[in-house]
Scaffold this active site. Structure first.
Site, mmCIF file in Angstrom:
data_model
loop_
_atom_site.group_PDB
_atom_site.id
_atom_site.type_symbol
_atom_site.label_atom_id
_atom_site.label_comp_id
_atom_site.label_asym_id
_atom_site.label_seq_id
_atom_site.Cartn_x
_atom_site.Cartn_y
_atom_site.Cartn_z
ATOM 1 N N ASP A 147 -1.089 51.951 -0.619
ATOM 2 C CA ASP A 147 -1.727 51.033 -1.573
ATOM 3 C C ASP A 147 -3.174 50.676 -1.185
ATOM 4 O OD1 ASP A 147 0.245 50.805 -3.469
ATOM 5 O OD2 ASP A 147 1.134 48.997 -2.604
ATOM 6 N N ALA A 157 -1.675 37.006 -2.313
ATOM 7 C CA ALA A 157 -1.314 37.269 -0.916
ATOM 8 C C ALA A 157 0.064 37.926 -0.840
ATOM 9 C CB ALA A 157 -1.353 35.969 -0.119
ATOM 10 N N GLY A 158 0.370 38.762 -1.818
ATOM 11 C CA GLY A 158 1.634 39.494 -1.814
ATOM 12 C C GLY A 158 1.483 40.815 -1.073
ATOM 13 N N LYS A 181 10.527 48.054 -1.002
ATOM 14 C CA LYS A 181 9.421 48.423 -0.113
ATOM 15 C C LYS A 181 9.616 47.909 1.325
ATOM 16 C CE LYS A 181 5.595 48.957 -3.366
ATOM 17 N NZ LYS A 181 4.239 48.510 -3.694
ATOM 18 N N SER A 225 4.732 57.458 -12.178
ATOM 19 C CA SER A 225 4.651 58.361 -11.025
ATOM 20 C C SER A 225 5.100 59.791 -11.351
ATOM 21 C CB SER A 225 5.458 57.805 -9.852
ATOM 22 O OG SER A 225 4.873 56.610 -9.419
ATOM 23 N N ASN A 246 5.593 52.441 0.817
ATOM 24 C CA ASN A 246 5.683 52.938 -0.569
ATOM 25 C C ASN A 246 5.755 54.464 -0.633
ATOM 26 O OD1 ASN A 246 3.038 53.720 -0.134
ATOM 27 N ND2 ASN A 246 2.265 52.886 -2.045
ATOM 28 N N TYR A 305 -2.342 47.039 -14.101
ATOM 29 C CA TYR A 305 -2.792 48.123 -14.987
ATOM 30 C C TYR A 305 -2.082 48.128 -16.340
ATOM 31 C CZ TYR A 305 1.234 50.348 -12.767
ATOM 32 O OH TYR A 305 2.483 50.623 -12.293
ATOM 33 N N SER A 345 8.278 54.343 -15.106
ATOM 34 C CA SER A 345 7.245 54.593 -14.102
ATOM 35 C C SER A 345 6.326 55.756 -14.513
ATOM 36 C CB SER A 345 7.920 54.939 -12.771
ATOM 37 O OG SER A 345 6.974 55.481 -11.895
HETATM 38 P P1 NAP Z 1 4.190 40.337 -4.712
HETATM 39 O O1 NAP Z 1 4.305 40.781 -3.316
HETATM 40 O O2 NAP Z 1 5.398 39.802 -5.404
HETATM 41 O O3 NAP Z 1 3.014 39.218 -4.773
HETATM 42 C C1 NAP Z 1 2.784 38.501 -5.953
HETATM 43 C C2 NAP Z 1 1.518 37.695 -5.832
HETATM 44 O O4 NAP Z 1 1.261 37.090 -7.119
HETATM 45 C C3 NAP Z 1 1.581 36.530 -4.838
HETATM 46 O O5 NAP Z 1 0.296 36.299 -4.324
HETATM 47 C C4 NAP Z 1 2.013 35.367 -5.736
HETATM 48 O O6 NAP Z 1 1.637 34.089 -5.255
HETATM 49 C C5 NAP Z 1 1.207 35.660 -6.960
HETATM 50 N N1 NAP Z 1 1.757 35.022 -8.162
HETATM 51 C C6 NAP Z 1 2.888 35.377 -8.829
HETATM 52 N N2 NAP Z 1 3.074 34.562 -9.884
HETATM 53 C C7 NAP Z 1 2.043 33.678 -9.881
HETATM 54 C C8 NAP Z 1 1.663 32.595 -10.720
HETATM 55 N N3 NAP Z 1 2.399 32.264 -11.782
HETATM 56 N N4 NAP Z 1 0.539 31.915 -10.434
HETATM 57 C C9 NAP Z 1 -0.235 32.253 -9.356
HETATM 58 N N5 NAP Z 1 0.067 33.269 -8.520
HETATM 59 C C10 NAP Z 1 1.207 33.968 -8.776
HETATM 60 O O7 NAP Z 1 3.652 41.521 -5.656
HETATM 61 P P2 NAP Z 1 2.751 42.789 -5.256
HETATM 62 O O8 NAP Z 1 3.640 43.909 -4.862
HETATM 63 O O9 NAP Z 1 1.672 42.343 -4.335
HETATM 64 O O10 NAP Z 1 2.143 43.195 -6.698
HETATM 65 C C11 NAP Z 1 1.266 42.322 -7.354
HETATM 66 C C12 NAP Z 1 0.713 42.994 -8.615
HETATM 67 O O11 NAP Z 1 -0.002 44.159 -8.254
HETATM 68 C C13 NAP Z 1 1.787 43.464 -9.606
HETATM 69 O O12 NAP Z 1 1.337 43.184 -10.906
HETATM 70 C C14 NAP Z 1 1.848 44.974 -9.382
HETATM 71 O O13 NAP Z 1 2.225 45.690 -10.563
HETATM 72 C C15 NAP Z 1 0.388 45.267 -9.044
HETATM 73 N N6 NAP Z 1 0.236 46.471 -8.213
HETATM 74 C C16 NAP Z 1 -0.601 47.457 -8.709
HETATM 75 C C17 NAP Z 1 -0.777 48.621 -7.972
HETATM 76 C C18 NAP Z 1 -1.679 49.700 -8.523
HETATM 77 O O14 NAP Z 1 -1.587 50.844 -8.048
HETATM 78 N N7 NAP Z 1 -2.566 49.401 -9.448
HETATM 79 C C19 NAP Z 1 -0.128 48.789 -6.741
HETATM 80 C C20 NAP Z 1 0.684 47.754 -6.263
HETATM 81 C C21 NAP Z 1 0.858 46.591 -7.015
HETATM 82 P P3 NAP Z 1 2.616 33.223 -4.300
HETATM 83 O O15 NAP Z 1 2.437 33.805 -2.934
HETATM 84 O O16 NAP Z 1 2.130 31.847 -4.438
HETATM 85 O O17 NAP Z 1 4.032 33.424 -4.830
#
Ligand code: NAP
Length: 275
Positions: free
Chosen positions: A102, A130-131, A66, A17, A87, A219, A15
């Site tokens: 976030d 939509a996660g 989370k 952080s 978070n 990132y 991480s």
């Molecule tokens: P999450 O709750 O697990 O949501 C994952 C999302 O990705 C869902 O919309 C899922 O779709 C979609 N997905 C996963 N595999 C897929 C595929 N093969 N094809 C199409 N869609 C797919 O995850 P999260 O916590 O939202 O995080 C998502 C990303 O954001 C991660 O890469 C994380 O590292 C990044 N993130 C970055 C920051 C930052 O500060 N920059 C902060 C938070 C998160 P379905 O609903 O169809 O499963």
């Protein structure tokens, strides 16, 4: 006084952080440390209780806890309640309060790097995914007054859960690709394209308009396939490492009541990630 901070999650050995919050401590002259607490689900409750007993100022929470941490906290901030995920936790005189930084972190980073969006709440926005992260970003955009937000996701039902009654705001990935020229701001929030699957992208961008701003919250790598294609189309890009930095800045603000200055941390973080 030595302030104790930390991160709970699994796996979190790599991480960023600790690096970010140690810099914030330096930049604000608070004395303290930020530690990593890798935990299995069975250990979570005990670890949270230990954090409270040790009088830590606060801690961050990441995957896979989370949501699981929520019943272990004393209180939830309204934004975290709405998002359904925490978070950041503040230890306020022995009461643990859960927050989610976030969405605000994303919005701050976007509005600082692309100030032209701030006074234009009518821009058409497409949220891809939509996660948990998408939920936070959607809520922050709505709170800030952005009027037009569509969501596209592989599983459309999850997008519908985010928007509530306005189901027409949810569109299929195919429709999003077909009508991409309609959007002024596109925010990629899925984990598609994340290392080690850097050759993947959730959407084809052939219909992207060249005046659009394209953001990817992934990132690692800094330049995802999605962002590279957007730039090749002439669009302005917004990188995920900036959200990472600003969501941490907001967490620090919750713990200490001041906004820590970045002092070139954006450039340093970019260099760190570029390896
Ligand atoms: P999450 O709750 O697990 O949501 C994952 C999302 O990705 C869902 O919309 C899922 O779709 C979609 N997905 C996963 N595999 C897929 C595929 N093969 N094809 C199409 N869609 C797919 O995850 P999260 O916590 O939202 O995080 C998502 C990303 O954001 C991660 O890469 C994380 O590292 C990044 N993130 C970055 C920051 C930052 O500060 N920059 C902060 C938070 C998160 P379905 O609903 O169809 O499963």
């Amino acid at each position: 006084m030595m302030e104790q901070l930390g991160l709970i999650g699994y796996p979190i050995k790599h991480s960023l952080s600790p690096w970010i919050h140690t810099k914030f401590l330096e930049n604000t002259n608070f004395k303290g440390s930020y530690s990593i607490f890798e935990a299995r689900e069975d250990d979570l409750l005990h670890l949270v209780q230990t954090m409270k007993d040790k009088g830590v100022r606060g801690f961050n929470v990441t995957i896979p806890f989370k949501q699981k941490i929520i019943p272990m906290l004393d209180e939830l901030d309204p934004t975290a309640m709405k998002i359904g995920a925490v978070n950041t936790v503040l230890n306020h005189d022995g009461r643990l309060i859960g927050y989610n930084t976030d969405g605000i972190g994303f919005l701050r980073s976007l509005e600082i790097s692309h100030p032209e969006v701030v006074d234009n709440k009518k821009i058409k926005i497409l949220l891809v995914g939509a996660g948990g992260a998408a939920r936070g970003i959607y809520y922050a955009l709505k709170q800030a007054g952005y009027l037009s937000i569509n969501i596209t996701n592989r599983t459309i039902e999850k997008a519908e859960l985010i928007v509530g009654r306005d189901k027409s705001a949810c569109i299929s990935l195919k429709d999003a690709e077909r009508n991409l020229q309609e959007y002024d701001l596109i925010i990629q929030t899925t984990n598609v394209g994340m290392r080690p699957n850097e050759e993947n992208s959730p959407l084809y961008l052939h219909n992207l308009k060249s005046t659009a701003i394209v953001s990817d919250i992934v990132y690692q790598p800094i330049w995802t396939k999605f962002l590279k294609e957007a730039e090749a189309k002439g669009a302005k890009v917004h990188h995920g490492y900036l959200m990472l930095l600003y969501q941490a800045q907001f967490a620090f603000e919750i713990w200490f009541g001041i906004v820590p200055p970045l002092n070139e941390m954006d450039k340093q973080l970019k260099q760190l990630l570029e390896g």
